[in-house]
Scaffold this active site. Structure first.
Site, PDB file in Angstrom:
ATOM      1  N   SER A   1      25.627  11.735  20.454  1.00 31.27           N
ATOM      2  CA  SER A   1      25.649  11.827  18.989  1.00 31.27           C
ATOM      3  C   SER A   1      24.323  11.337  18.435  1.00 31.27           C
ATOM      4  O   SER A   1      23.976  10.163  18.578  1.00 31.27           O
ATOM      5  CB  SER A   1      26.784  10.971  18.425  1.00 31.27           C
ATOM      6  OG  SER A   1      26.561  10.757  17.039  1.00 31.27           O
TER       7      SER A   1
ATOM      8  N   HIS B   1      25.829  16.397  19.688  1.00 30.06           N
ATOM      9  CA  HIS B   1      26.868  16.159  18.678  1.00 30.06           C
ATOM     10  C   HIS B   1      26.192  15.760  17.359  1.00 30.06           C
ATOM     11  O   HIS B   1      25.405  14.815  17.315  1.00 30.06           O
ATOM     12  CB  HIS B   1      27.792  15.048  19.177  1.00 30.06           C
ATOM     13  CG  HIS B   1      28.971  14.781  18.296  1.00 30.06           C
ATOM     14  ND1 HIS B   1      30.137  15.513  18.362  1.00 30.06           N
ATOM     15  CD2 HIS B   1      29.166  13.851  17.328  1.00 30.06           C
ATOM     16  CE1 HIS B   1      30.999  15.043  17.472  1.00 30.06           C
ATOM     17  NE2 HIS B   1      30.428  14.027  16.827  1.00 30.06           N
TER      18      HIS B   1
ATOM     19  N   ASP C   1      26.806  14.692  13.440  1.00 25.03           N
ATOM     20  CA  ASP C   1      27.784  14.128  12.517  1.00 25.03           C
ATOM     21  C   ASP C   1      27.375  14.373  11.074  1.00 25.03           C
ATOM     22  O   ASP C   1      26.429  13.767  10.576  1.00 25.03           O
ATOM     23  CB  ASP C   1      27.926  12.624  12.773  1.00 25.03           C
ATOM     24  CG  ASP C   1      28.634  12.342  14.085  1.00 25.03           C
ATOM     25  OD1 ASP C   1      29.765  12.828  14.246  1.00 25.03           O
ATOM     26  OD2 ASP C   1      28.042  11.669  14.959  1.00 25.03           O
TER      27      ASP C   1
ATOM     28  N   MET D   1      28.298  13.990   7.233  1.00 25.76           N
ATOM     29  CA  MET D   1      29.160  13.152   6.380  1.00 25.76           C
ATOM     30  C   MET D   1      28.756  13.325   4.921  1.00 25.76           C
ATOM     31  O   MET D   1      27.561  13.411   4.619  1.00 25.76           O
ATOM     32  CB  MET D   1      29.007  11.684   6.773  1.00 25.76           C
ATOM     33  CG  MET D   1      29.278  11.415   8.245  1.00 25.76           C
ATOM     34  SD  MET D   1      29.288   9.656   8.599  1.00 25.76           S
ATOM     35  CE  MET D   1      29.380   9.684  10.399  1.00 25.76           C
TER      36      MET D   1
ATOM     37  N   HIS E   1      30.280  18.173  13.846  1.00 25.46           N
ATOM     38  CA  HIS E   1      31.487  17.456  13.426  1.00 25.46           C
ATOM     39  C   HIS E   1      31.414  17.269  11.915  1.00 25.46           C
ATOM     40  O   HIS E   1      30.621  16.467  11.430  1.00 25.46           O
ATOM     41  CB  HIS E   1      31.512  16.106  14.180  1.00 25.46           C
ATOM     42  CG  HIS E   1      32.674  15.232  13.851  1.00 25.46           C
ATOM     43  ND1 HIS E   1      32.739  13.917  14.279  1.00 25.46           N
ATOM     44  CD2 HIS E   1      33.816  15.462  13.155  1.00 25.46           C
ATOM     45  CE1 HIS E   1      33.869  13.378  13.852  1.00 25.46           C
ATOM     46  NE2 HIS E   1      34.536  14.294  13.167  1.00 25.46           N
TER      47      HIS E   1
ATOM     48  N   MET F   1      32.578  15.846   8.694  1.00 22.47           N
ATOM     49  CA  MET F   1      33.379  14.807   8.045  1.00 22.47           C
ATOM     50  C   MET F   1      33.134  14.950   6.554  1.00 22.47           C
ATOM     51  O   MET F   1      32.476  14.111   5.919  1.00 22.47           O
ATOM     52  CB  MET F   1      32.974  13.428   8.578  1.00 22.47           C
ATOM     53  CG  MET F   1      33.520  13.166   9.979  1.00 22.47           C
ATOM     54  SD  MET F   1      32.612  11.900  10.867  1.00 22.47           S
ATOM     55  CE  MET F   1      31.242  12.889  11.447  1.00 22.47           C
TER      56      MET F   1
ATOM     57  N   MET G   1      39.524  11.215  17.227  1.00 20.75           N
ATOM     58  CA  MET G   1      38.665  10.113  16.774  1.00 20.75           C
ATOM     59  C   MET G   1      39.216   8.803  17.334  1.00 20.75           C
ATOM     60  O   MET G   1      40.373   8.468  17.101  1.00 20.75           O
ATOM     61  CB  MET G   1      38.668  10.021  15.236  1.00 20.75           C
ATOM     62  CG  MET G   1      37.845  11.049  14.491  1.00 20.75           C
ATOM     63  SD  MET G   1      36.102  11.180  14.947  1.00 20.75           S
ATOM     64  CE  MET G   1      35.511   9.498  14.811  1.00 20.75           C
TER      65      MET G   1
ATOM     66  N   GLY H   1      32.735   7.500  10.212  1.00 16.34           N
ATOM     67  CA  GLY H   1      31.812   7.034   9.175  1.00 16.34           C
ATOM     68  C   GLY H   1      30.558   6.393   9.749  1.00 16.34           C
ATOM     69  O   GLY H   1      29.481   6.526   9.185  1.00 16.34           O
TER      70      GLY H   1
ATOM     71  N   GLY I   1      28.393   4.868  13.489  1.00 19.93           N
ATOM     72  CA  GLY I   1      28.261   4.717  14.925  1.00 19.93           C
ATOM     73  C   GLY I   1      28.450   3.253  15.297  1.00 19.93           C
ATOM     74  O   GLY I   1      28.486   2.372  14.433  1.00 19.93           O
TER      75      GLY I   1
ATOM     76  N   ASP J   1      35.704  10.785  20.441  1.00 18.92           N
ATOM     77  CA  ASP J   1      34.540  10.407  19.637  1.00 18.92           C
ATOM     78  C   ASP J   1      34.741   9.022  19.042  1.00 18.92           C
ATOM     79  O   ASP J   1      35.630   8.824  18.218  1.00 18.92           O
ATOM     80  CB  ASP J   1      34.370  11.468  18.535  1.00 18.92           C
ATOM     81  CG  ASP J   1      33.120  11.268  17.695  1.00 18.92           C
ATOM     82  OD1 ASP J   1      32.351  10.332  17.975  1.00 18.92           O
ATOM     83  OD2 ASP J   1      32.918  12.058  16.758  1.00 18.92           O
TER      84      ASP J   1
END
Ligand code: DX5
Ligand code: ZN
Length: 228
Positions: A12, A37, A39, A41, A70, A72, A141, A146, A148, A179
């Site tokens: 990630s 990966h 993320d 958000m 991913h 979010m 999850m 939110g 790492g 994850d």
């Protein structure tokens, strides 16, 4: 069961140096990363804002392995097409924000990407029941999304087992992605439970040598898979 699956390591980049993403990606690719990966958000679904479509487009130009995106975000339907066009090969959307989850999964597939459902630690496996035949992967999850570097939630292990059972019941060989808090101390447990796509941020980019950390995580995961 182990023969049907292979381990995939998905570093990630949330924990990488954002000023040097190209070098970070190259390092984990040298270490044998299977996926990158990403993320995304939005500051609404999760209490953090990270990166969006332009960054995915930019890293797609330099990454040699597929991008695992991913989302979010609160309204993934509005952005799925842009992310796939930008280079997402896999897209995971959260069950918690989607009243028409089945439609969204088929939208992702129609765009040519692999469609996955992500579930938060407090979301029951039953949320997947009616789409278990439609998913290309399931993302469990193992921390609250939110940030790492959070601690693995132990309950995720039995959740992975329950997801595996549900997929088997539906005759779906889709892999399970895990994850959050995956590192040298937790990787064997999640693989034993049935996960094979392993996301790791801090365990890889928080280490002084991301290439070696990627390789080390794979070795531990493969040993756990062989023992399964
Ligand atoms: C958390 C993200 C994760 C995160 C994992 O919301 O979805 O992908 O980067 O980081 P680690 O491996 O550090 O828990
Ligand atoms: Zn993630």
């Amino acid at each position: 069961m182990s023969g049907r699956f292979r381990v995939q390591i998905a570093p990630s980049i949330l924990s990488a140096d954002f000023a040097a993403l190209g070098a970070a990606i190259a390092a984990v690719e040298r270490g044998g990363a299977d996926l990158i990966h990403v993320d995304v958000m939005d500051g609404h679904f999760v209490p953090n804002i990270t990166i969006g479509v332009p960054v995915v487009r930019a890293i797609h130009k330099v990454a040699r392995v597929p991008l695992d995106v991913h989302l979010m975000i609160e309204e993934p339907d509005r952005f799925v097409e842009e992310f796939v066009t930008a280079g997402a090969a896999m897209v995971s959307v959260h069950a918690e924000v989607l009243p028409h989850l089945h439609r969204t999964l088929h939208l992702i597939k129609a765009l040519g990407a692999r469609a996955g459902v992500a579930i938060n630690p407090s979301t029951p496996v039953s949320a997947l029941e009616d789409v278990a035949g439609d998913v290309d992967h399931v993302l469990v999850m193992s921390v609250n999304p939110g940030f790492g570097g959070q601690t693995f939630i132990a309950r995720s292990e039995s959740k992975i087992r329950a997801v595996r059972e549900l997929l088997e019941k539906n005759g779906n060989p889709a892999p399970i992605e895990v994850d959050g808090g995956v590192d040298a101390t937790t990787v064997a447990r999640v693989v034993a439970a049935g996960a094979t796509i392993l996301v790791a941020g801090q365990a890889i980019f928080g280490s002084p040598d991301a290439e070696a950390a990627t390789r080390g995580l794979r070795a531990a995961a493969e040993a756990a898979l062989a023992a399964r």
